[in-house]
Structure formats: structure tokens, C-alpha cells
Design an enzyme around this catalytic site. Structure first.
Site, mmCIF file in Angstrom:
data_model
loop_
_atom_site.group_PDB
_atom_site.id
_atom_site.type_symbol
_atom_site.label_atom_id
_atom_site.label_comp_id
_atom_site.label_asym_id
_atom_site.label_seq_id
_atom_site.Cartn_x
_atom_site.Cartn_y
_atom_site.Cartn_z
ATOM 1 N N CYS A 25 -3.806 0.830 -2.416
ATOM 2 C CA CYS A 25 -3.657 -0.619 -1.629
ATOM 3 C C CYS A 25 -2.574 -1.200 -2.413
ATOM 4 O O CYS A 25 -2.514 -1.487 -3.642
ATOM 5 C CB CYS A 25 -5.712 -1.049 -2.220
ATOM 6 S SG CYS A 25 -6.101 -1.214 -0.718
ATOM 7 N N GLU A 34 0.421 5.114 0.763
ATOM 8 C CA GLU A 34 -0.373 6.068 1.082
ATOM 9 C C GLU A 34 -0.707 7.640 0.839
ATOM 10 O O GLU A 34 1.014 7.623 0.338
ATOM 11 C CB GLU A 34 -0.449 5.989 2.700
ATOM 12 C CG GLU A 34 -2.244 4.795 3.000
ATOM 13 C CD GLU A 34 -1.501 4.587 4.355
ATOM 14 O OE1 GLU A 34 -0.511 5.575 5.219
ATOM 15 O OE2 GLU A 34 -2.423 3.514 5.108
ATOM 16 N N GLU A 39 -2.638 -4.502 -3.077
ATOM 17 C CA GLU A 39 -3.579 -5.533 -4.362
ATOM 18 C C GLU A 39 -3.510 -4.847 -5.145
ATOM 19 O O GLU A 39 -3.174 -5.246 -7.147
ATOM 20 C CB GLU A 39 -4.960 -6.171 -3.939
ATOM 21 C CG GLU A 39 -4.846 -6.675 -2.986
ATOM 22 C CD GLU A 39 -5.047 -6.238 -1.158
ATOM 23 O OE1 GLU A 39 -4.760 -5.361 -1.164
ATOM 24 O OE2 GLU A 39 -6.405 -6.901 -0.805
ATOM 25 N N ASN A 88 0.923 -1.183 0.010
ATOM 26 C CA ASN A 88 -0.493 0.083 0.097
ATOM 27 C C ASN A 88 0.657 0.938 -0.295
ATOM 28 O O ASN A 88 1.774 1.171 0.943
ATOM 29 C CB ASN A 88 -1.328 -0.027 0.994
ATOM 30 C CG ASN A 88 -0.216 -0.294 2.085
ATOM 31 O OD1 ASN A 88 0.597 -0.982 2.729
ATOM 32 N ND2 ASN A 88 -1.370 0.200 3.249
ATOM 33 N N CYS A 96 -10.666 -3.516 -3.936
ATOM 34 C CA CYS A 96 -9.848 -4.702 -4.446
ATOM 35 C C CYS A 96 -10.188 -6.508 -4.952
ATOM 36 O O CYS A 96 -9.531 -6.952 -5.481
ATOM 37 C CB CYS A 96 -8.458 -4.846 -3.288
ATOM 38 S SG CYS A 96 -7.833 -3.305 -3.475
HETATM 39 N N1 THU Z 1 -4.797 -2.194 3.070
HETATM 40 C C1 THU Z 1 -4.486 -2.783 1.295
HETATM 41 O O1 THU Z 1 -3.286 -1.588 1.148
HETATM 42 N N2 THU Z 1 -5.593 -3.466 1.040
HETATM 43 C C2 THU Z 1 -6.156 -4.252 1.946
HETATM 44 O O2 THU Z 1 -6.731 -5.104 1.043
HETATM 45 C C3 THU Z 1 -6.867 -3.578 3.034
HETATM 46 C C4 THU Z 1 -6.487 -2.447 3.051
HETATM 47 C C5 THU Z 1 -4.504 -0.548 2.305
HETATM 48 C C6 THU Z 1 -5.624 0.462 2.556
HETATM 49 C C7 THU Z 1 -4.727 1.929 4.017
HETATM 50 O O3 THU Z 1 -3.275 1.723 2.991
HETATM 51 C C8 THU Z 1 -4.108 1.228 4.838
HETATM 52 O O4 THU Z 1 -4.492 -0.341 4.055
HETATM 53 C C9 THU Z 1 -5.076 0.804 6.212
HETATM 54 O O5 THU Z 1 -6.539 1.041 5.517
#
Ligand code: THU
Length: 130
Positions: free
Chosen positions: A50, A41, A52, A39, A86
Site C-alpha cells: 500500500c 502491486e 502508506e 501502492n 495500514c
Molecule cells: N491501497 C492503498 O495503497 N492504500 C489504501 O489505504 C487502500 C488500498 C491500494 C492497495 C491496492 O494496490 C489497491 O489500493 C486496491 O486495493
């Protein structure tokens, strides 16, 4: 390297200063190649992506179009479930029977499938009248 190892390793590179929740994803494509994502941000929160999504983007950029297996890991109390968006992104490139392993850093694993993660998925067939 196994999908598990690849996802665990790439998770460490996640840019998650706002949630402090690092996620790693690894997918195997029909060519046999493994693609990874974490991920990423952003201070403008909705711009974050995300793990994925990152792995899928890497797969498509490399020329692969079919996911045959996926693995997602986070430091969560129970195996981390992919977010709704995702699930739809995985379904774009994976058949319903494709195995998805959800994992915790502590070693927990839950094996499921793309179809079970997104029952009743919207697909191209729903646009046949248009
Ligand atoms: N997040 C993911 O990368 N994949 C997921 O399947 C669930 C959530 C990340 C997004 C964000 O950066 C952090 O987790 C909190 O939501």
C-alpha cells in the site's frame, strides 16, 4: 511542497496494473521531513504493498520514527480510507491525535485522526503479562 501536493504527485507513480486504483500517501515526521509512497502491486497479488506502507518505510529508512501528519489520496468517489493493515502501521508511529486527511483526486477531503481510524488499537501494553 504541502502534504497534499506531495501525495497527489507521488500517486501518479503508483504501479497498479491489476486494480487500476492508484493511491498516493505523504507523511510528515517530527523532524519536519516529508516522506512519500505509492501502492506497488505485484502479479502475485498478496505481494503488493500500500501507499502508506511505502511512505512509512521511507520514513524509517531515513531515520525518522514519529509521524506528525498524514495525507492519503486516490481517485475514489469518497475520500479513500486506509485499509485495516495500514491503520495499524500508522498507529505504530503516530499518536492517536495525529491528523490524517483522506482525499479524492476530485478535491474531496475528510479529516480524521489515527485514533479514530483505529479505535481499541492493539499496542505494547497488551503484552505486559507476557
Ligand atoms: N491501497 C492503498 O495503497 N492504500 C489504501 O489505504 C487502500 C488500498 C491500494 C492497495 C491496492 O494496490 C489497491 O489500493 C486496491 O486495493
Amino acid at each position: 511542497m504541502s502534504l497534499s501536493e506531495a501525495a497527489r504527485k507521488v500517486r501518479e507513480n503508483a504501479h497498479a496494473p491489476y486494480s487500476n486504483f492508484k493511491v498516493g500517501a505523504a507523511i510528515r515526521a517530527s523532524s519536519g521531513a516529508v516522506y512519500i509512497g505509492c501502492n506497488v502491486e505485484n502479479v502475485a497479488y498478496p505481494e503488493g504493498t500500500c501507499a502508506e506502507a511505502g511512505a512509512i518505510a521511507a520514513m524509517v529508512a531515513a531515520g525518522d520514527t514519529a509521524i506528525t501528519e498524514a495525507y492519503v489520496i486516490a481517485d475514489s468517489p469518497t475520500p479513500v480510507p486506509p485499509c485495516g493493515g495500514c491503520r495499524q502501521k500508522l498507529a505504530e508511529f503516530a499518536k492517536g491525535n495525529v491528523r490524517v486527511t483522506l482525499a479524492t483526486v476530485a478535491g474531496g477531503e475528510l479529516v480524521t485522526t489515527v485514533g479514530d481510524l483505529l479505535p481499541g488499537a492493539f499496542g505494547a501494553s497488551h503484552m505486559e503479562n507476557s
